[in-house]
Design an enzyme around this catalytic site. Structure first.
Site, PDB file in Angstrom:
ATOM      1  N   ASN A 210       0.657  -1.417   0.063  1.00 53.43           N
ATOM      2  CA  ASN A 210      -0.055  -0.173   0.198  1.00 53.43           C
ATOM      3  C   ASN A 210       1.117   1.069  -0.059  1.00 53.43           C
ATOM      4  OD1 ASN A 210       0.014   0.834   2.713  1.00 53.43           O
ATOM      5  ND2 ASN A 210      -0.763  -1.325   2.932  1.00 53.43           N
ATOM      6  N   LYS A 289       7.157 -17.197 -10.924  1.00 51.47           N
ATOM      7  CA  LYS A 289       7.478 -16.072 -11.169  1.00 51.47           C
ATOM      8  C   LYS A 289       6.340 -16.501 -12.425  1.00 51.47           C
ATOM      9  CE  LYS A 289       7.892 -12.069 -14.437  1.00 51.47           C
ATOM     10  NZ  LYS A 289       8.728 -11.390 -15.360  1.00 51.47           N
ATOM     11  N   ASP A 306      -4.249  -9.753  13.228  1.00 57.67           N
ATOM     12  CA  ASP A 306      -4.099  -8.248  13.329  1.00 57.67           C
ATOM     13  C   ASP A 306      -3.695  -8.179  14.852  1.00 57.67           C
ATOM     14  OD1 ASP A 306      -5.365  -5.842  14.523  1.00 57.67           O
ATOM     15  OD2 ASP A 306      -7.224  -5.523  13.707  1.00 57.67           O
ATOM     16  N   PHE A 323      -3.833   3.410  14.803  1.00 63.93           N
ATOM     17  CA  PHE A 323      -4.217   3.977  14.059  1.00 63.93           C
ATOM     18  C   PHE A 323      -5.613   3.926  13.099  1.00 63.93           C
ATOM     19  CE2 PHE A 323      -0.723   7.707  13.814  1.00 63.93           C
ATOM     20  CZ  PHE A 323      -0.319   7.472  14.533  1.00 63.93           C
ATOM     21  N   LYS A 337     -13.465   1.420  15.607  1.00 66.62           N
ATOM     22  CA  LYS A 337     -12.187   1.005  15.933  1.00 66.62           C
ATOM     23  C   LYS A 337     -11.474   1.103  17.485  1.00 66.62           C
ATOM     24  CE  LYS A 337     -10.242   0.762  11.500  1.00 66.62           C
ATOM     25  NZ  LYS A 337      -9.026   1.386  10.303  1.00 66.62           N
TER      26      LYS A 337
HETATM   27  O1  C5P Z   1      -8.532  -2.614  11.002  1.00 63.67           O
HETATM   28  P1  C5P Z   1      -7.337  -1.589  11.168  1.00 63.67           P
HETATM   29  O2  C5P Z   1      -6.860  -1.893   9.961  1.00 63.67           O
HETATM   30  O3  C5P Z   1      -8.358  -0.122   9.994  1.00 63.67           O
HETATM   31  O4  C5P Z   1      -7.337  -1.170  11.885  1.00 63.67           O
HETATM   32  C1  C5P Z   1      -6.155   0.059  12.042  1.00 63.67           C
HETATM   33  C2  C5P Z   1      -5.250   0.016  13.155  1.00 63.67           C
HETATM   34  O5  C5P Z   1      -4.732  -1.564  13.525  1.00 63.67           O
HETATM   35  C3  C5P Z   1      -3.817   0.500  12.896  1.00 63.67           C
HETATM   36  O6  C5P Z   1      -2.754   0.885  14.052  1.00 63.67           O
HETATM   37  C4  C5P Z   1      -2.831  -0.483  12.419  1.00 63.67           C
HETATM   38  O7  C5P Z   1      -1.567  -0.272  12.365  1.00 63.67           O
HETATM   39  C5  C5P Z   1      -3.309  -1.958  12.942  1.00 63.67           C
HETATM   40  N1  C5P Z   1      -3.106  -3.318  12.699  1.00 63.67           N
HETATM   41  C6  C5P Z   1      -2.647  -4.054  12.783  1.00 63.67           C
HETATM   42  N2  C5P Z   1      -2.798  -5.273  12.241  1.00 63.67           N
HETATM   43  C7  C5P Z   1      -3.551  -5.863  11.068  1.00 63.67           C
HETATM   44  C8  C5P Z   1      -3.794  -4.341  10.918  1.00 63.67           C
HETATM   45  C9  C5P Z   1      -3.990  -3.433  11.684  1.00 63.67           C
HETATM   46  O8  C5P Z   1      -1.751  -3.797  13.851  1.00 63.67           O
HETATM   47  N3  C5P Z   1      -3.275  -6.431  10.495  1.00 63.67           N
END
Ligand code: C5P
Length: 398
Positions: A210, A289, A306, A323, A337
């Protein structure tokens, strides 16, 4: 607010070719909001003239101990009184020796001896001069006396040799100074942050990622370090330099980031998830590839762990900050969140305000409500977030 607003600094310039960098340092200090008074030794003034510093700082530059411009003729006292710090850059081998022995035979050495503020020196000299046992002795003595030494760095030298002895770059000195003046609201705390994007392999050469630049996470690493914390930064692939004093762990995928965080999480008091972690990864990345074909390519995605939610769900979790980068309905999603992941604090921003740029505008959401920050440079936003965390930890949130 500029990082050194309201700070009054004496900039000492001694005799070495690195004196040319002191002019750039003077410019950066002024740009950062400091009031700068340059004091050159006689040899320093051989390399760069006082006029240069006068023009850059907007203040008279000093070099002669007997200069009668000071009404009481006591420049050595008046310049150091009211100074927040004296910064000597470059500091020659001779000047370090003078400082170590308390000599005071010119304006700069006299005002260093008469100071009642911190003294910060950035040595610059030929590598043999730096390695000489006499210089090493002087350096240790100065550290014992509470003088703060910045550098020197290793690299190519003006004399054509290569080794330890180069003065730090002006921008590095500025960064250290800005950090030095920050309130130590996280003293003794251990902070872990994630930053940057993750990269999820699709085949041997391709993958999903991203647009995260890592700038906000790295600014927060600096800001937490400057607030006195011991900082570990787990970073995805970014082009950001590691802030000095920060332990950096480089990872590529979300699962690597997860493993790096879980390995260290028991040793942290505060966890800040700034990384834009990919929510999904190709379930079965190809080892080779993938070849072009006319048929559509089907890819199955598997959910990634997560990281933040898992850290926050630990039996004794650290203080957790998340964040939320959203493209619309920022506060609704960000607060959602916070509730779902059980976070103390969420920092929300609209992607159009912050992604990739040097400035950001954010909203902080916690149990007390919302707090708006910015638009401002990311380092200023980071310092304000750290101040907020400090207040929350002390139970003095306003
Ligand atoms: O759920 P979402 O991705 O929108 O939440 C964002 C927050 O969760 C950010 O602080 C990001 O660093 C953290 N995050 C994480 N692991 C993930 C997805 C998001 O630590 N797989």
């Amino acid at each position: 607010m500029a990082e050194l607003s309201g700070k009054r600094l004496v900039l000492g310039v001694t005799g070495g070719i690195a004196a040319y960098k002191a002019a750039e340092l003077a410019r950066l200090l002024v740009k950062a909001g400091a009031e700068v008074h340059a004091v050159l030794t006689a040899s320093g003034a051989q390399f760069v003239t006082p006029v240069t510093f006068q023009a850059l700082t907007g203040n008279p530059a000093w070099s002669d101990q007997w200069d009668a411009r000071m009404p009481n003729n006591m420049a050595h006292i008046d310049l150091s009184r009211g100074a927040d710090a004296i910064v000597v850059a470059p500091a020659s081998a001779d000047f370090l020796a003078k400082l170590a022995h308390g000599l005071a035979d010119d304006l700069l050495s006299t005002l260093c001896l008469a100071r009642d503020c911190p003294l910060i020196v950035a040595p610059a000299m030929n590598r043999q001069m730096w390695e000489n046992p006499a210089t090493q002795r002087n350096k240790s003595r100065l550290a014992q006396d509470g003088v703060i030494l910045l550098g020197p760095a290793a690299g190519e030298q003006a004399c054509g040799e290569s080794g330890l002895g180069r003065m730090l770059e002006a921008a590095e000195i500025l960064e250290t100074l800005a950090g030095f003046f920050q309130p130590k609201v996280l003293a003794g705390r251990r902070v872990m942050l994630t930053a940057g994007p993750t990269f999820e392999a699709l085949d041997a050469v391709r993958g999903l990622t991203n647009l995260s630049s890592g700038k906000m996470g790295f600014a927060l690493a600096r800001a937490t370090r400057d607030a006195g914390a011991q900082v570990t930064l787990v970073s995805g692939p970014v082009a950001q330099p590691t802030p000095p004093g920060v332990e950096r762990v480089d990872v590529t995928s979300a699962r690597e980031m997860h493993a790096a965080v879980m390995q260290r999480v028991a040793q942290c008091d505060i966890f800040i998830g700034v990384a834009a972690v990919a929510d999904y990864r190709p379930a079965e990345p190809a080892g080779d590839k993938i070849k072009k074909d006319d048929k559509p390519l089907q890819v199955t995605f598997a959910p990634n762990p997560d990281i933040l939610a898992e850290v926050a769900a630990r039996p004794q979790p650290p203080f957790c900050v998340g964040f939320a980068a959203e493209s619309r309905d920022l506060e609704k999603y960000a607060e959602g969140k916070r509730q779902k992941k059980k976070l103390a604090l969420v920092v929300g921003n609209l992607v159009q305000d912050g992604l990739g740029g040097d400035t950001n505008a954010v909203v902080l959401l916690d149990d007390q409500g919302r707090h708006q920050l910015g638009p401002a440079p990311k380092i200023d936003i980071a310092r304000a977030i750290v101040a907020h965390i400090g207040r929350m930890l002390e139970g003095k949130e306003n």
